[in-house]
Design a protein around this motif. Structure first.
Motif, PDB file in Angstrom:
ATOM      1  N   THR A  48      30.524  13.972  58.031  1.00 19.22           N
ATOM      2  CA  THR A  48      31.094  15.317  57.863  1.00 19.22           C
ATOM      3  C   THR A  48      31.180  16.124  59.153  1.00 19.22           C
ATOM      4  O   THR A  48      32.087  16.962  59.268  1.00 19.22           O
ATOM      5  CB  THR A  48      30.310  16.122  56.809  1.00 19.22           C
ATOM      6  N   GLY A  51      34.615  16.400  60.580  1.00 13.59           N
ATOM      7  CA  GLY A  51      35.537  17.348  59.973  1.00 13.59           C
ATOM      8  C   GLY A  51      36.968  16.850  59.890  1.00 13.59           C
ATOM      9  O   GLY A  51      37.259  15.758  59.400  1.00 13.59           O
ATOM     10  N   ALA A  52      37.895  17.674  60.410  1.00 15.30           N
ATOM     11  CA  ALA A  52      39.330  17.394  60.298  1.00 15.30           C
ATOM     12  C   ALA A  52      39.762  16.172  61.086  1.00 15.30           C
ATOM     13  O   ALA A  52      40.896  15.704  60.927  1.00 15.30           O
ATOM     14  CB  ALA A  52      40.132  18.611  60.754  1.00 15.30           C
ATOM     15  N   ARG A  53      38.881  15.653  61.945  1.00 18.08           N
ATOM     16  CA  ARG A  53      39.244  14.455  62.713  1.00 18.08           C
ATOM     17  C   ARG A  53      39.271  13.196  61.853  1.00 18.08           C
ATOM     18  O   ARG A  53      39.791  12.165  62.266  1.00 18.08           O
ATOM     19  CB  ARG A  53      38.275  14.276  63.882  1.00 18.08           C
ATOM     20  N   ALA A  56      43.037  12.000  56.419  1.00 19.05           N
ATOM     21  CA  ALA A  56      43.037  12.273  54.983  1.00 19.05           C
ATOM     22  C   ALA A  56      43.123  10.990  54.170  1.00 19.05           C
ATOM     23  O   ALA A  56      42.533  10.881  53.092  1.00 19.05           O
ATOM     24  CB  ALA A  56      44.190  13.205  54.633  1.00 19.05           C
ATOM     25  N   THR A  83      50.390  18.013  52.862  1.00 21.63           N
ATOM     26  CA  THR A  83      50.039  19.148  53.724  1.00 21.63           C
ATOM     27  C   THR A  83      50.471  20.452  53.062  1.00 21.63           C
ATOM     28  O   THR A  83      51.263  20.459  52.118  1.00 21.63           O
ATOM     29  CB  THR A  83      50.716  19.041  55.101  1.00 21.63           C
ATOM     30  N   ARG A 105      44.215  14.345  46.747  1.00 21.51           N
ATOM     31  CA  ARG A 105      44.364  14.996  48.043  1.00 21.51           C
ATOM     32  C   ARG A 105      43.035  15.625  48.426  1.00 21.51           C
ATOM     33  O   ARG A 105      42.459  16.381  47.632  1.00 21.51           O
ATOM     34  CB  ARG A 105      45.447  16.069  48.012  1.00 21.51           C
ATOM     35  N   ARG A 108      39.226  21.593  49.419  1.00 25.93           N
ATOM     36  CA  ARG A 108      38.007  22.380  49.290  1.00 25.93           C
ATOM     37  C   ARG A 108      37.763  22.603  47.806  1.00 25.93           C
ATOM     38  O   ARG A 108      38.595  23.158  47.101  1.00 25.93           O
ATOM     39  CB  ARG A 108      38.143  23.712  50.022  1.00 25.93           C
ATOM     40  N   GLY A 129      32.794  22.026  52.896  1.00 27.87           N
ATOM     41  CA  GLY A 129      33.555  23.262  52.751  1.00 27.87           C
ATOM     42  C   GLY A 129      33.753  23.726  51.330  1.00 27.87           C
ATOM     43  O   GLY A 129      34.672  24.519  51.054  1.00 27.87           O
ATOM     44  N   GLU A 154      45.775  29.549  54.800  1.00 25.51           N
ATOM     45  CA  GLU A 154      45.566  28.782  56.033  1.00 25.51           C
ATOM     46  C   GLU A 154      46.088  27.364  55.923  1.00 25.51           C
ATOM     47  O   GLU A 154      45.978  26.577  56.867  1.00 25.51           O
ATOM     48  CB  GLU A 154      44.073  28.768  56.369  1.00 25.51           C
ATOM     49  N   ALA A 156      45.164  25.091  53.467  1.00 25.33           N
ATOM     50  CA  ALA A 156      44.236  24.145  52.845  1.00 25.33           C
ATOM     51  C   ALA A 156      44.609  23.912  51.389  1.00 25.33           C
ATOM     52  O   ALA A 156      45.272  24.730  50.752  1.00 25.33           O
ATOM     53  CB  ALA A 156      42.809  24.687  52.924  1.00 25.33           C
TER      54      ALA A 156
END
Length: 271
Positions: A48, A51-53, A56, A83, A105, A108, A129, A154, A156
């Motif tokens: 974790t 993160g976004a790295r 998906a 997205t 998908r 959060r 998150g 944002e 998400a």
């Protein structure tokens, strides 16, 4: 009764199918399954910080692996936009619903504060998150909706179970309206998802249900010792922003219809 999270009438005694006596040879298999689930969760916690790295696609596969490790096959029909801000809403039956929605998908999750105290999974949810809700504080609801709306603006995806409680799967609750206000405020689409559980022979089963005073450990064991469980996930067409005048109409549009035996076409089967 909480204004945010109503109580479903389903109970383990009245609704959940009693498992047949577990054969001795099934116990080692169940232990192996639960060990595999635990190892996958621990791997998720370790990763974790990236993160976004983390792609998906890898997160979706990891979520499917968790469900498959528990001994449940997965059938997914349809897909969500990869997205952009999106509110995913689904009926709620089991703890398995959470990785199943994330397999559609990564999002959060909207979860009750009690989830934070779950062993291993609670830590993973917090680091991932998750937006936690205090069900006993109605005055905190506007702030919760504002946080959800902010996340959607944002770009998400946010996943929620608007029934507000788990049901056995043979009955379902009415979608509560509050969370849909966040989608209206953010101007994002809502994508309904229908989740169901069946045996390999096609019969609907309540074995994976996690309802009433049931414990997480009891539900985990029931799933791990079951044979032939299949999770069926139907991703329905998104409801575009502006198509519903208010949150009441939007919740009604997203509410899945109860069907005894949905037809699963164009299905992806994850072995």
């Amino acid at each position: 009764m909480s204004a945010w999270l109503p109580t479903a009438p389903c109970t383990p005694q009245a609704c959940v199918e009693a498992s047949a006596a577990v054969r001795a040879r099934a116990v080692p298999r169940a232990v192996l399954r639960l060990t595999a689930v635990l190892l996958l969760l621990l791997a998720g916690i370790a990763l974790t910080p990236l993160g976004a790295r983390i792609p998906a696609s890898l997160v979706r596969r990891w979520c499917r692996w968790i469900v498959r490790a528990a001994g449940v096959r997965v059938r997914i029909t349809g897909a969500a936009a990869p997205t952009g801000g999106l509110l995913l809403v689904a009926n709620h039956i089991s703890w398995l619903d959470i990785p199943l929605l994330a397999a559609v998908r990564p999002a959060r999750m909207l979860a009750k504060t009690e989830v934070r105290r779950w062993p291993v999974a609670g830590a993973l949810a917090a680091r991932g998150g998750t937006l936690f809700i205090d069900r006993d504080r109605l005055r905190a609801l506007p702030d919760t909706i504002a946080r959800i709306s902010g996340a959607l603006r944002e770009g998400a995806a946010v996943a929620a179970f608007p029934e507000g409680s788990t049901w056995c799967g043979r009955a379902q609750g009415t979608f509560r309206r509050a969370v849909f206000q966040a989608a209206l405020d953010a101007g994002v689409p809502v994508q309904p998802v229908r989740i169901g559980y069946r045996l390999s022979g096609g019969t609907t089963t309540t074995a994976p249900a996690y309802v009433g005073e049931d414990t997480l450990l009891a539900s985990l064991w029931r799933v791990a010792t079951a044979r032939g469980l299949i999770a069926e996930v139907e991703v329905q067409a998104p409801i575009p922003p502006g198509s519903s005048p208010d949150r009441r109409a939007l919740a009604r549009s997203a509410q899945p219809e109860e069907t005894a035996a949905p037809a699963w076409t164009h299905t992806v089967l994850v072995a």
